[in-house]
Design a protein around this motif. Sequence first.
Motif, PDB file in Angstrom:
ATOM      1  N   TRP A 125       0.834  -1.194   0.000  1.00 29.21           N
ATOM      2  CA  TRP A 125       0.000   0.000   0.000  1.00 29.21           C
ATOM      3  C   TRP A 125       0.876   1.255   0.000  1.00 29.21           C
ATOM      4  O   TRP A 125       2.058   1.211   0.361  1.00 29.21           O
ATOM      5  N   MET A 126       0.266   2.376  -0.363  1.00 23.21           N
ATOM      6  CA  MET A 126       1.012   3.624  -0.456  1.00 23.21           C
ATOM      7  C   MET A 126       0.030   4.785  -0.383  1.00 23.21           C
ATOM      8  O   MET A 126      -1.122   4.663  -0.802  1.00 23.21           O
ATOM      9  N   LEU A 127       0.495   5.910   0.139  1.00 22.75           N
ATOM     10  CA  LEU A 127      -0.289   7.133   0.127  1.00 22.75           C
ATOM     11  C   LEU A 127       0.121   7.975  -1.072  1.00 22.75           C
ATOM     12  O   LEU A 127       1.309   8.065  -1.404  1.00 22.75           O
ATOM     13  N   ILE A 128      -0.886   8.595  -1.701  1.00 27.43           N
ATOM     14  CA  ILE A 128      -0.621   9.483  -2.839  1.00 27.43           C
ATOM     15  C   ILE A 128      -1.300  10.824  -2.610  1.00 27.43           C
ATOM     16  O   ILE A 128      -2.282  10.928  -1.859  1.00 27.43           O
ATOM     17  N   ALA A 166      -2.626   0.942  -9.795  1.00 25.44           N
ATOM     18  CA  ALA A 166      -2.952   0.657  -8.395  1.00 25.44           C
ATOM     19  C   ALA A 166      -4.452   0.763  -8.211  1.00 25.44           C
ATOM     20  O   ALA A 166      -5.158   1.397  -9.002  1.00 25.44           O
ATOM     21  N   TYR A 167      -4.950   0.110  -7.146  1.00 26.07           N
ATOM     22  CA  TYR A 167      -6.340   0.245  -6.750  1.00 26.07           C
ATOM     23  C   TYR A 167      -6.474   1.375  -5.740  1.00 26.07           C
ATOM     24  O   TYR A 167      -5.740   1.438  -4.756  1.00 26.07           O
ATOM     25  N   ASP A 168      -7.434   2.260  -5.952  1.00 25.84           N
ATOM     26  CA  ASP A 168      -7.770   3.271  -4.960  1.00 25.84           C
ATOM     27  C   ASP A 168      -8.569   2.596  -3.841  1.00 25.84           C
ATOM     28  O   ASP A 168      -9.499   1.829  -4.105  1.00 25.84           O
ATOM     29  N   VAL A 171      -3.183  16.918   4.852  1.00 24.77           N
ATOM     30  CA  VAL A 171      -2.918  17.120   3.431  1.00 24.77           C
ATOM     31  C   VAL A 171      -3.844  16.196   2.654  1.00 24.77           C
ATOM     32  O   VAL A 171      -4.118  15.064   3.075  1.00 24.77           O
ATOM     33  N   ASN A 172      -4.359  16.673   1.554  1.00 27.53           N
ATOM     34  CA  ASN A 172      -5.256  15.874   0.737  1.00 27.53           C
ATOM     35  C   ASN A 172      -4.512  14.660   0.187  1.00 27.53           C
ATOM     36  O   ASN A 172      -3.538  14.795  -0.562  1.00 27.53           O
ATOM     37  N   CYS A 173      -4.947  13.471   0.598  1.00 30.08           N
ATOM     38  CA  CYS A 173      -4.235  12.265   0.152  1.00 30.08           C
ATOM     39  C   CYS A 173      -5.190  11.089   0.095  1.00 30.08           C
ATOM     40  O   CYS A 173      -6.305  11.131   0.636  1.00 30.08           O
ATOM     41  N   ARG A 174      -4.726  10.038  -0.562  1.00 28.09           N
ATOM     42  CA  ARG A 174      -5.515   8.821  -0.713  1.00 28.09           C
ATOM     43  C   ARG A 174      -4.604   7.613  -0.493  1.00 28.09           C
ATOM     44  O   ARG A 174      -3.374   7.713  -0.632  1.00 28.09           O
ATOM     45  N   LEU A 175      -5.241   6.492  -0.174  1.00 31.24           N
ATOM     46  CA  LEU A 175      -4.520   5.229  -0.011  1.00 31.24           C
ATOM     47  C   LEU A 175      -4.749   4.370  -1.239  1.00 31.24           C
ATOM     48  O   LEU A 175      -5.882   4.218  -1.710  1.00 31.24           O
TER      49      LEU A 175
END
Length: 288
Positions: A40-43, A104-106, A121-125
């Motif tokens: 997994w990763m944050l973007i 990647a899958y959101d 901060v605006n981010c997603r996994l």
Amino acid sequence: MPIISALTLYPIKSCAGISLQTATLTEAGLSHQTLRDREWMLIDSNNQFLTQREYPRMALLQPELADEKLMLHAPDMPALEIGLIPATPGTLVQVQVWDDLVPAYDCGATAASWLTRFLGVNCRLVRSHPSSQRCANPKWTGDIKVPALFSDGYPLLLISSASLEDLNQRLLAQGRAAVPMDRFRPNIVIDGVEAFEEDYAEVLIIHKTNAAQQSIQLQPVKPCPRCPIPAVDQASAEVGPNPVDILQSYRSNPLLEGAVTFGMNTIVRQGAGQTIAVGDALELQLAF
């Protein structure tokens, strides 16, 4: 006799790790049950990856495997449940990891809102997509195709405890505090070797007691250049003096144009699918 003294899996890139007593080796790194390292990763809003380099509070994001679920904990936040086997996969997105653009899958709006609230901060996994072809640099792997998921570039990072002790002695001699190993975020820590002996290892062999199993072979392939993250206290997320400035005086590596290196990026040459454990004995074969 050299041994494995610690194993750590980092499910989410640049967040806290999970300390393990046993782990399964895969070509892409450590795994445990259904968790894989840096899966997994944050973007950010531009689909660029986030790390502690810019957001040190990521150190406080602590994953936990519980009842076949990945739970994410953070101070003053309710636990976030992340589905390991979602009923429906998330939206497919293209995300940037260094120079690589990979699918990647959101992981959805709930995770995004929780992480945005905590980090400010605006981010997603996102989760690595099975079709991703991201691999380690063949210049260092001997043209072997080595999958890397969301790691900085290689499936495993290996450091000896003696190397950290050498650094800490130098820090203490200058009146500075010693630092723990987690500042350098290794997957595998080994004991029973001299400081920086891992730099010169051609292969590390773990002989299995079961005659039906092959010996495991781990190959250090590239010294790890260090960044600002070792300045981040992994327990508090406070940023202090960077121990890398001490390393600068004696760990500038000509193989990487003078970059300061500490630890070795490592690949699995033999034994993918087998289990390693804290306490496993190693045979370290030097390259000279």
